[in-house]
Design a protein around this motif. Sequence first.
Motif, PDB file in Angstrom:
ATOM      1  N   TYR A 150       0.832  -1.213   0.000  1.00  0.00           N
ATOM      2  CA  TYR A 150       0.000   0.000   0.000  1.00  0.00           C
ATOM      3  C   TYR A 150       0.864   1.260   0.000  1.00  0.00           C
ATOM      4  O   TYR A 150       0.744   2.109  -0.889  1.00  0.00           O
ATOM      5  N   HIS A 151       1.742   1.378   1.014  1.00  0.00           N
ATOM      6  CA  HIS A 151       2.506   2.626   1.136  1.00  0.00           C
ATOM      7  C   HIS A 151       3.571   2.760   0.053  1.00  0.00           C
ATOM      8  O   HIS A 151       3.610   3.779  -0.663  1.00  0.00           O
ATOM      9  N   TRP A 152       4.451   1.793  -0.065  1.00  0.00           N
ATOM     10  CA  TRP A 152       5.593   1.952  -0.962  1.00  0.00           C
ATOM     11  C   TRP A 152       5.229   1.846  -2.436  1.00  0.00           C
ATOM     12  O   TRP A 152       5.759   2.589  -3.259  1.00  0.00           O
ATOM     13  N   LEU A 153       4.348   0.927  -2.782  1.00  0.00           N
ATOM     14  CA  LEU A 153       4.048   0.716  -4.198  1.00  0.00           C
ATOM     15  C   LEU A 153       2.937   1.616  -4.738  1.00  0.00           C
ATOM     16  O   LEU A 153       2.883   1.864  -5.946  1.00  0.00           O
TER      17      LEU A 153
ATOM     18  N   MET B 144     -13.290   2.250  -0.819  1.00  0.00           N
ATOM     19  CA  MET B 144     -13.238   1.993   0.614  1.00  0.00           C
ATOM     20  C   MET B 144     -11.857   1.494   1.037  1.00  0.00           C
ATOM     21  O   MET B 144     -11.309   0.589   0.393  1.00  0.00           O
ATOM     22  N   PRO B 145     -11.272   2.049   2.110  1.00  0.00           N
ATOM     23  CA  PRO B 145     -10.070   1.444   2.680  1.00  0.00           C
ATOM     24  C   PRO B 145     -10.429   0.063   3.224  1.00  0.00           C
ATOM     25  O   PRO B 145     -11.218  -0.065   4.151  1.00  0.00           O
ATOM     26  N   ALA B 146      -9.876  -0.973   2.617  1.00  0.00           N
ATOM     27  CA  ALA B 146     -10.286  -2.339   2.922  1.00  0.00           C
ATOM     28  C   ALA B 146      -9.575  -2.874   4.157  1.00  0.00           C
ATOM     29  O   ALA B 146      -8.404  -2.572   4.415  1.00  0.00           O
ATOM     30  N   PHE B 147     -10.282  -3.707   4.899  1.00  0.00           N
ATOM     31  CA  PHE B 147      -9.745  -4.313   6.105  1.00  0.00           C
ATOM     32  C   PHE B 147      -8.526  -5.176   5.784  1.00  0.00           C
ATOM     33  O   PHE B 147      -8.507  -5.929   4.806  1.00  0.00           O
ATOM     34  N   GLY B 148      -7.501  -5.060   6.628  1.00  0.00           N
ATOM     35  CA  GLY B 148      -6.340  -5.935   6.545  1.00  0.00           C
ATOM     36  C   GLY B 148      -5.283  -5.545   5.549  1.00  0.00           C
ATOM     37  O   GLY B 148      -4.164  -6.055   5.598  1.00  0.00           O
ATOM     38  N   VAL B 149      -5.620  -4.627   4.616  1.00  0.00           N
ATOM     39  CA  VAL B 149      -4.669  -4.251   3.575  1.00  0.00           C
ATOM     40  C   VAL B 149      -4.500  -2.741   3.452  1.00  0.00           C
ATOM     41  O   VAL B 149      -3.823  -2.266   2.531  1.00  0.00           O
TER      42      VAL B 149
END
Length: 218
Positions: free
Chosen positions: A64-67, A138-143
């Motif tokens: 999520y953050h880096w890519l 939506m910001p998905a759970f777990g990822v």
Amino acid sequence: MLPFTSDQFLANLVAYNEAIWPMQPVAFACGALAVVLLLWRPRMADRLVAVILAVMWLWTGIVYHWLYFTEINKAALIFGAMFVTQGALLVYCGVFRRQLRFGRDFGLAVSVGIAFVAYATILYPLLGIWMGHPYPEMPAFGVTPCPVTIFTFGFLLLAKPPLPWWLLVIPFIWSLIGGSAAFLLGVPQDWLLLASGIIAVPLIALSHSHPSGAKITG
């Protein structure tokens, strides 16, 4: 001010969600497994829960953050490093040192922990849909960072003392960063994130200062 707009954030989130499918249901299944392990208590349960939490932090930091998030916010390079570090700490403390043990006596900390877990897994997506941001916006759970942080705080509240204090540092920092940004981006389901660290860290410190009587009922 944020270095990106709300529209840019949502577009980046849509691209991320569409690219990683079907990791969202896999992450939800892993979260459900962590809850089952907490209730079932088979051998290796504590280490398996630590692994599940660690994988969520590592995935969110790297993918999520880096890519993806770095495309609109270069600070995500630092955020990703924070999440990878937290994932490594969870593996070190929970798997190698076996310092994470779950299933403490019922009390205020446990009640709040259960509420955080339920919010991250069930109420969070429902609130997002209700507020007009269904999947894939939506910001998905777990990822994604915010539900992962709330979910982790929930499990740390359910951990037996003594809890390594450094496991709280990065989630607390992110609760302030991500929670503050939620107000600027109009993501109401993330508003609890800002309060989660402020609630969880003192509550853990207080309840763990009474290890023999973790039944702090408030």
